[in-house]
Write a protein that holds these residues in place. Structure first.
Motif, PDB file in Angstrom:
ATOM      1  N   ILE A 240       0.829  -1.205   0.000  1.00 44.55           N
ATOM      2  CA  ILE A 240       0.000   0.000   0.000  1.00 44.55           C
ATOM      3  C   ILE A 240       0.864   1.257   0.000  1.00 44.55           C
ATOM      4  N   ALA A 241       2.000   1.204   0.671  1.00 46.20           N
ATOM      5  CA  ALA A 241       2.893   2.365   0.715  1.00 46.20           C
ATOM      6  C   ALA A 241       3.400   2.747  -0.668  1.00 46.20           C
ATOM      7  N   ASN A 242       3.301   1.828  -1.640  1.00 46.27           N
ATOM      8  CA  ASN A 242       3.777   2.080  -3.003  1.00 46.27           C
ATOM      9  C   ASN A 242       2.658   2.310  -4.014  1.00 46.27           C
ATOM     10  N   THR A 243       1.417   2.075  -3.622  1.00 48.84           N
ATOM     11  CA  THR A 243       0.348   2.087  -4.612  1.00 48.84           C
ATOM     12  C   THR A 243       0.028   3.490  -5.110  1.00 48.84           C
ATOM     13  N   ARG A 244      -0.412   3.564  -6.355  1.00 47.95           N
ATOM     14  CA  ARG A 244      -0.862   4.834  -6.919  1.00 47.95           C
ATOM     15  C   ARG A 244      -2.310   5.115  -6.551  1.00 47.95           C
ATOM     16  N   LEU A 245      -3.036   4.066  -6.146  1.00 44.02           N
ATOM     17  CA  LEU A 245      -4.450   4.225  -5.795  1.00 44.02           C
ATOM     18  C   LEU A 245      -4.893   3.042  -4.953  1.00 44.02           C
ATOM     19  N   MET A 246      -5.731   3.310  -3.961  1.00 46.04           N
ATOM     20  CA  MET A 246      -6.399   2.252  -3.213  1.00 46.04           C
ATOM     21  C   MET A 246      -7.900   2.379  -3.451  1.00 46.04           C
ATOM     22  N   LEU A 247      -8.504   1.306  -3.956  1.00 52.83           N
ATOM     23  CA  LEU A 247      -9.947   1.240  -4.170  1.00 52.83           C
ATOM     24  C   LEU A 247     -10.490   0.147  -3.267  1.00 52.83           C
ATOM     25  N   CYS A 248     -11.459   0.481  -2.420  1.00 54.92           N
ATOM     26  CA  CYS A 248     -11.898  -0.511  -1.441  1.00 54.92           C
ATOM     27  C   CYS A 248     -13.245  -0.140  -0.835  1.00 54.92           C
ATOM     28  N   ASN A 249     -13.791  -1.099  -0.107  1.00 52.88           N
ATOM     29  CA  ASN A 249     -14.980  -0.855   0.692  1.00 52.88           C
ATOM     30  C   ASN A 249     -14.560  -0.158   1.984  1.00 52.88           C
ATOM     31  N   ASP A 250     -15.538   0.176   2.803  1.00 55.78           N
ATOM     32  CA  ASP A 250     -15.249   0.705   4.137  1.00 55.78           C
ATOM     33  C   ASP A 250     -14.590  -0.420   4.934  1.00 55.78           C
ATOM     34  N   SER A 251     -13.278  -0.338   5.091  1.00 54.23           N
ATOM     35  CA  SER A 251     -12.522  -1.435   5.697  1.00 54.23           C
ATOM     36  C   SER A 251     -11.261  -0.898   6.350  1.00 54.23           C
ATOM     37  N   GLY A 252     -10.565  -1.787   7.052  1.00 57.35           N
ATOM     38  CA  GLY A 252      -9.332  -1.389   7.709  1.00 57.35           C
ATOM     39  C   GLY A 252      -8.275  -0.900   6.740  1.00 57.35           C
ATOM     40  N   LEU A 253      -8.138  -1.572   5.591  1.00 55.68           N
ATOM     41  CA  LEU A 253      -7.123  -1.171   4.619  1.00 55.68           C
ATOM     42  C   LEU A 253      -7.433   0.195   4.013  1.00 55.68           C
ATOM     43  N   MET A 254      -8.714   0.559   3.945  1.00 56.35           N
ATOM     44  CA  MET A 254      -9.076   1.909   3.500  1.00 56.35           C
ATOM     45  C   MET A 254      -8.465   2.947   4.438  1.00 56.35           C
ATOM     46  N   HIS A 255      -8.593   2.721   5.739  1.00 57.75           N
ATOM     47  CA  HIS A 255      -8.059   3.667   6.715  1.00 57.75           C
ATOM     48  C   HIS A 255      -6.537   3.718   6.662  1.00 57.75           C
ATOM     49  N   VAL A 256      -5.907   2.570   6.450  1.00 57.13           N
ATOM     50  CA  VAL A 256      -4.448   2.532   6.354  1.00 57.13           C
ATOM     51  C   VAL A 256      -3.972   3.345   5.155  1.00 57.13           C
ATOM     52  N   ALA A 257      -4.553   3.081   3.984  1.00 53.26           N
ATOM     53  CA  ALA A 257      -4.119   3.765   2.767  1.00 53.26           C
ATOM     54  C   ALA A 257      -4.298   5.275   2.883  1.00 53.26           C
ATOM     55  N   ALA A 258      -5.461   5.701   3.358  1.00 52.75           N
ATOM     56  CA  ALA A 258      -5.712   7.136   3.506  1.00 52.75           C
ATOM     57  C   ALA A 258      -4.765   7.744   4.534  1.00 52.75           C
ATOM     58  N   GLY A 259      -4.530   7.023   5.635  1.00 50.63           N
ATOM     59  CA  GLY A 259      -3.632   7.521   6.673  1.00 50.63           C
ATOM     60  C   GLY A 259      -2.201   7.648   6.205  1.00 50.63           C
ATOM     61  N   LEU A 260      -1.815   6.825   5.225  1.00 52.64           N
ATOM     62  CA  LEU A 260      -0.471   6.902   4.644  1.00 52.64           C
ATOM     63  C   LEU A 260      -0.383   7.957   3.546  1.00 52.64           C
ATOM     64  N   GLY A 261      -1.493   8.626   3.275  1.00 51.89           N
ATOM     65  CA  GLY A 261      -1.492   9.681   2.266  1.00 51.89           C
ATOM     66  C   GLY A 261      -1.634   9.187   0.850  1.00 51.89           C
ATOM     67  N   ARG A 262      -2.021   7.912   0.662  1.00 50.95           N
ATOM     68  CA  ARG A 262      -2.200   7.383  -0.684  1.00 50.95           C
ATOM     69  C   ARG A 262      -3.582   7.780  -1.205  1.00 50.95           C
ATOM     70  N   PRO A 263      -3.715   8.092  -2.491  1.00 44.81           N
ATOM     71  CA  PRO A 263      -5.041   8.377  -3.052  1.00 44.81           C
ATOM     72  C   PRO A 263      -5.980   7.193  -2.798  1.00 44.81           C
ATOM     73  N   THR A 264      -7.120   7.469  -2.209  1.00 45.45           N
ATOM     74  CA  THR A 264      -8.004   6.399  -1.737  1.00 45.45           C
ATOM     75  C   THR A 264      -9.447   6.673  -2.119  1.00 45.45           C
ATOM     76  N   ILE A 265     -10.108   5.638  -2.635  1.00 47.70           N
ATOM     77  CA  ILE A 265     -11.544   5.696  -2.890  1.00 47.70           C
ATOM     78  C   ILE A 265     -12.212   4.666  -1.996  1.00 47.70           C
TER      79      ILE A 265
END
Length: 326
Positions: A240-265
């Motif tokens: 996730i620290a390397n991804t250009r985008l995180m696409l996900c449901n309301d989930s733990g990984l959504m919070h991680v990606a957004a918290g790391l500053g990755r573009p998140t949907i």
């Protein structure tokens, strides 16, 4: 009354039980770590917490499977069992909310002022810290991926034939239950459209969600990786620290990606962004509630799952491309 910075030399910190809740509790834990910079702070919880701890940005705090006796315990879980554990570990000062009759085990039993049913969970955890006398300077989640973790993720992606500059992550599952999951066939359409644009999808999740990942990648001919069940949590965070985008449901990984500053949907249906929206400057939340939303149910009882059907794949694709091109 504010707690002195030297009030405690050893602290037991007991985060919540769910990944997403731990991330939403990060501002509260960060405030505690900043207020006691010289204290020994040990995080105690599920084994997977050890994988998450390096990303929580909590200074010298560390995970410990068998904590030593401490001067204070801050209990961010609501269960009676958590308070009993802190008492049994001989924590001299035990801070937590009154819940499930556990006040007898807490010598600092506090009354929650935030209603988790209609207020944000971040504020619930911050309320405990502030009532304990600890000042809060940052109310948003601010995770950090150490450079070594990011580089390990880069190596992992390269080993699976992926171009790090083109990787997008998708987490189509949700451990809470099916009511939070956007339909697999819709994810498959979205992922295929993004792959046609040159993006390389990586599916993240548990082993129980591996078949979901297979369904989501069924129309992708380009480079891809169904990593569901094939990585540890730490490796998933490295990716996730390397991804250009995180696409996900309301989930733990959504919070991680957004918290790391990755573009998140984040796609919401059974839950409400008012309660669990992630922190982050590059976050797009999709929520088209039905009459029954938010039901907060584990499984949808309404035919067709209207809260999810209201969000079309075309809408999701547009939001993805907008974040990927800005």
């Amino acid at each position: 009354m504010p707690l002195a910075k030297n009030a405690y030399a050893s602290i037991l910190l007991m985060p919540p039980n769910w990944l997403g809740d731990v991330v939403m509790a990060q501002p509260a834990m960060r405030a505690l770590a900043e207020h006691f910079p010289d204290a020994r702070i040990e995080l105690f919880g599920h084994a997977w917490l050890q994988d998450l701890t390096p990303f929580l940005n909590l200074g010298k705090a560390s995970f410990c499977a068998a904590p030593a006796p401490c001067e204070a315990a801050f209990i961010l879980r609501n269960s009676f069992h958590a308070a009993w554990q802190a008492w049994r570990m001989r924590a001299a000062n035990r801070y937590g909310f009154r819940h499930e009759g556990r006040g007898i085990l807490l010598n600092h039993a506090l009354q929650a002022r935030i209603n988790m049913k209609n207020e944000h969970h971040r504020e619930y955890f911050l309320d405990l810290i502030e009532q304990a006398g600890i000042p809060v300077s940052q109310r948003q989640v601010n995770l950090h991926a150490p450079e070594v973790e990011r580089l390990l993720g880069e190596v992992l992606l390269t080993e699976h034939g992926l171009d790090v500059e083109k990787v997008i992550c998708i987490a189509p599952g949700a451990q809470f239950g099916g009511a939070k999951r956007y339909p697999h066939h819709a994810y498959a359409r979205i992922i295929a459209a993004l792959a046609e644009q040159g993006w390389q999808p990586v599916i993240l999740g548990t082993d129980a969600e591996r078949n979901i990942g297979t369904d989501c990648l069924q129309n992708v001919a380009a480079a891809s990786w169904n990593a569901a069940g094939k990585t540890s949590l730490r490796q998933a965070l490295q990716i996730i620290a390397n991804t250009r985008l995180m696409l996900c449901n309301d989930s733990g990984l959504m919070h991680v990606a957004a918290g790391l500053g990755r573009p998140t949907i984040g796609i919401f249906g059974a839950t409400s962004p008012e309660r669990t929206a992630p922190s982050g400057q590059h976050v797009s939340l999709l929520y088209q509630p039905a009459d029954c939303s938010p039901c907060l149910a584990r499984e949808c009882a309404v035919e067709g799952q209207p809260c999810m059907q209201n969000i079309t794949p075309e809408t999701v694709i547009q939001h993805c491309l907008r974040l990927l091109t800005h």
